[in-house]
Enzyme design. Structure first.
Site, mmCIF file in Angstrom:
data_model
loop_
_atom_site.group_PDB
_atom_site.id
_atom_site.type_symbol
_atom_site.label_atom_id
_atom_site.label_comp_id
_atom_site.label_asym_id
_atom_site.label_seq_id
_atom_site.Cartn_x
_atom_site.Cartn_y
_atom_site.Cartn_z
ATOM 1 N N GLU A 1 0.832 -1.196 0.000
ATOM 2 C CA GLU A 1 0.000 0.000 0.000
ATOM 3 C C GLU A 1 0.875 1.258 0.000
ATOM 4 O OE1 GLU A 1 -1.992 0.455 3.719
ATOM 5 O OE2 GLU A 1 -2.733 2.454 3.231
ATOM 6 N N ASP B 1 -4.370 0.159 9.863
ATOM 7 C CA ASP B 1 -5.375 1.155 10.247
ATOM 8 C C ASP B 1 -6.602 1.008 9.344
ATOM 9 O OD1 ASP B 1 -4.604 2.094 7.832
ATOM 10 O OD2 ASP B 1 -3.631 3.910 8.577
ATOM 11 N N ASP C 1 -1.216 -0.988 5.862
ATOM 12 C CA ASP C 1 -1.126 -0.515 7.237
ATOM 13 C C ASP C 1 -2.199 -1.147 8.121
ATOM 14 O OD1 ASP C 1 0.982 1.057 6.686
ATOM 15 O OD2 ASP C 1 -0.186 2.877 6.334
ATOM 16 N N ASP D 1 -7.759 2.765 6.783
ATOM 17 C CA ASP D 1 -7.480 2.831 5.351
ATOM 18 C C ASP D 1 -6.853 1.541 4.848
ATOM 19 O OD1 ASP D 1 -8.534 5.201 4.697
ATOM 20 O OD2 ASP D 1 -6.643 6.344 4.779
#
Ligand code: 0RA
Length: 705
Positions: A453, A528, A526, A530
């Site tokens: 990503e 998180d 990640d 997103d």
């Protein structure tokens, strides 16, 4: 285990085995269960968390059999604080009478002899597919202690086992420790039921940590497939308490699957039919306005993910009936070709559930229904009801037929577009994407593709990787949501095209697994919200268009660490809060031992080495290497890593890329349905549902996905 003996006085039954005589039969029994303990994998697949949860499923299935038989309408599951599990049902109770062959109580036999479950079963609907149906004796063998309590004939019987061996005979006790669960207290004077409590053996299962969500999903699914069966889950660790009960059965299931969509007709179309050989067929179906097909099939409550006779019967009948109707209303003209099975799939949501006396499960994973006669039975059940529904609801029928015709035309157009794209060579192996940092290895089985990503993390990954066998493809921002897009648009998306080209297999009708360029594909995003969104988008793409790669266990999710801990020179990377807490303790203990060793050495007059002195001084000053804990010891320094981009190339290699130290999670189709619902709620049209899902799961997704 917290079982007090309440009754017991004068309650020994004659069929106990506590008399001291030890026959050849007993030896066989012990050897049988010993074999389970020696090679648990042979019986429950694995001894990781999946195998652990299989224990509950095994006990639960016996109660579900009883419910399918019509003699049980409530099952309670309890996860206790001490990690013991209780499964309680209000069925007839496991028979306790003496068995002719063994001279023992049937209750003891089913708990101590492998595969003895069927022996007293008679002709009921038995759950037995895949790993299911190995019998409660396997659970018993793998538990430090198992206690079973049977309420029947106005009495209460109990027996306790230790690692599979009876601790004493079957006893009749005056009052039970538990009451069988009941929907209504008034309805029964003599409550009957079976209550089993077991404690998994830590010698067999390295980690004993129950995931209530797994159990909850089974219970919900079971409730959908057995209307009017009440199932409940209580988790005493956090007071979670929930119940499942669906009057509508599979109708409710389809409503649930379609709840975030616009549907072409208000109510699912429903069929239920019982045949002479006692086969029961239940089907619910409803079209929505998406392009995705969701058809789930079950045989005796087992999710037959590879389909089989019931699915074939369903498809044949659906296609035939829709064609007949389309011609009747003139939507198809004489010269038009028939709609194919492909054309009637888009936007179709259906649940097909059959119950059969002797199910035959086929295929390597035993997830395809083999019983040939079921094909005709499902088709028969469908033909009449569906034809009748279309007659009686002309507007609904028109919308469904139009949808199928659109699918037919769209697919024709997509095929042409795809052919065009492919002919132009956009997807052939000679034009690898420019952003791909390929590896040197040419043997796919030794090479891996890492989808990263973001461009900056992609940069670190490119410098941190082992270029010998690791290829990096950085993905910028969000990739296209393939669920909503048609094939032609999808192939116009640069990120998706790059992934397809890098994989090398082609797609759709052109998919060829033998052209795969990397044995492993690793998704790296990640931890998180997103990141989890991107992971889900990638998983959607892989699930919908590269399913074979998931089935071949070639797709992994990389797990970047969440924390970096340092005490003195010692550095640890961990992936969760619980790992962090454990590592803090270990580091402190390690430092303490070191200090004490030094003191002892100092007392013995040994001088500290220069290196040790330097280390002491450094750690006393430098807060990156820990701080005083106020009690004469040192507290590790903890840094939280928010994203891949926060790590430099070397750290990324150490924690996330190096096969020797990284943690990968295999993506399986196992929870295909759960994943599908997630994809759906996350990807479907309804933005509200997606927001809610992300909010509700943001925290969990950080750790799980
Ligand atoms: C076969 C026969 C009978 C009961 C059961 C099976 C039974 C097994 C289990 C396992 C968990 N819960 C269960 N409940 C019932 C009874 C036959 C009879 O009453 O004559």
């Amino acid at each position: 285990m917290a079982v007090k003996t309440v009754g017991g006085k004068g309650s020994n039954t004659k069929d106990g085995n506590g008399s001291g005589t030890y026959s050849a039969k007993d030896i066989q029994v012990l050897e049988g269960l010993e074999a389970v303990r020696r090679r648990p994998g042979m019986y429950i697949g694995t001894t990781d968390l999946r195998g652990l949860h299989h224990l509950i499923r095994e006990v639960l299935d016996n109660s579900i059999d009883e419910a399918m038989n019509g003699t049980c309408d409530r099952i309670d599951v309890i996860i206790h604080k001490n990690n013991e599990i209780t499964v309680a049902d209000n069925g007839r109770g496991i028979p306790t009478d003496k068995q002719a062959q063994t001279g023992k109580s049937a209750l003891e036999v089913v708990h101590t002899i492998l595969h003895a479950g069927g022996k007293f079963g008679g002709a009921g609907y038995k759950v037995s597919g895949g790993l299911h149906g190995v019998g409660v004796s396997v659970v018993n063998a793998l538990s430090t202690e198992l206690h079973v309590e049977v309420h029947r004939e106005g009495k209460v019987f109990e027996q306790t086992y230790e690692r599979g061996k009876p601790k004493g005979p079957v006893k009749v006790i005056v009052r039970g420790h538990y009451e069988p669960p009941m929907l209504s207290w008034k309805e029964r004077k003599n409550p009957t039921g079976t209550i089993t409590t077991f404690a998994p053996d830590p010698q067999m299962f390295p980690i004993i940590e129950w995931d209530a969500n797994i159990v909850s999903n089974w219970l919900r699914e079971t409730a959908y497939l057995n209307k009017a069966l009440w199932l409940s889950l209580k988790d005493e660790r956090d007071d979670r308490d929930e119940s499942y009960y669906f009057d509508g059965g599979v109708i409710s299931f389809v409503r649930h699957l379609n709840k975030s969509h616009q549907n072409l007709h208000p109510r699912p179309i429903y069929v239920e039919k019982t045949f002479e050989n006692d086969t029961v067929v239940e089907v619910a179906l409803q079209y929505n306005d998406t392009f995705v097909e969701k058809v789930y099939t079950f045989a005796n409550n087992i999710n037959t993910i590879d389909g089989g006779a019931h699915l074939t019967g369903f498809r044949t009948a659906l296609t035939r009936t829709l064609n007949a109707h389309a011609r009747k209303i003139g939507a198809l003209k004489e010269a038009d070709p028939n709609l194919t099975a492909e054309d009637v799939r888009e936007g179709l949501t259906a649940v097909i559930s059959v119950k059969i006396k002797e199910p035959q499960f086929e295929g390597q994973t035993k997830t395809r229904l083999g019983n040939a006669e079921v094909q005709g039975q499902v088709a028969t059940a469908m033909n009449d009801i569906l034809g009748q529904y279309l007659e009686e609801n002309p507007q609904d029928a028109r919308r469904i037929v139009e949808k199928c015709l659109t699918a037919f035309r769209a697919r024709e157009a997509a095929r042409k577009a795809r052919d065009l794209v492919l002919r132009k060579g956009a997807l052939d192996g000679f034009s690898l994407p420019g952003k791909l940092a390929d590896c040197q290895e040419r043997d796919p089985e030794k090479a891996e593709l890492i989808l990263v990503e973001g461009n900056s993390a992609g940069g670190s990954a490119k410098s941190g990787r082992d270029r010998h066998f690791q290829a990096i493809l950085p993905l910028r921002g969000k990739i296209l949501n393939v669920e909503k897009a048609r094939a032609d648009r999808m192939l116009g998306n640069e990120e998706i095209k790059a992934i397809i080209t890098a994989l090398g297999t082609g797609i759709g009708d052109y998919f060829d697994a033998s052209k795969l360029r990397y044995g492993k594909t690793i998704i790296l995003a990640d931890a998180d919200v997103d990141g989890s969104h991107i992971r889900t988008l990638l998983l959607t793409l892989l699930y919908r268009h590269f399913k074979a790669l998931i089935e071949q266990h070639r797709i992994y999710i990389g797990q970047p660490p969440l924390y970096r801990l340092q005490l003195g020179k010692e550095v640890r990377w961990v992936h969760s809060d619980s790992e962090r807490d454990k590592a803090v303790k270990e580091l402190k203990a390690q430092a303490r031992t070191k200090r004490e060793d030094r003191k002892t050495a100092a007392k013995a007059g040994k001088k500290a080495t220069a290196a040790e002195t330097a280390e002491d001084e450094a750690s006393a000053k430098n807060s990156d290497e820990g701080s005083d804990d106020g009690k004469g010891g040192r507290e590790p320094a903890i840094a939280r890593y928010k994203g891949l981009a926060e790590m430099n190339a070397e750290q990324l290699w150490d924690t996330t890329l190096n096969p020797a130290t990284r943690t990968l999670r295999l993506v399986t189709l196992d929870d295909a349905e759960a994943a599908d619902v997630v994809f759906d709620e996350l990807m479907g049209n309804e933005v509200e549902g997606r927001k809610k899902w992300i909010m509700a799961n943001a925290k969990k997704a950080e750790l799980d996905l």
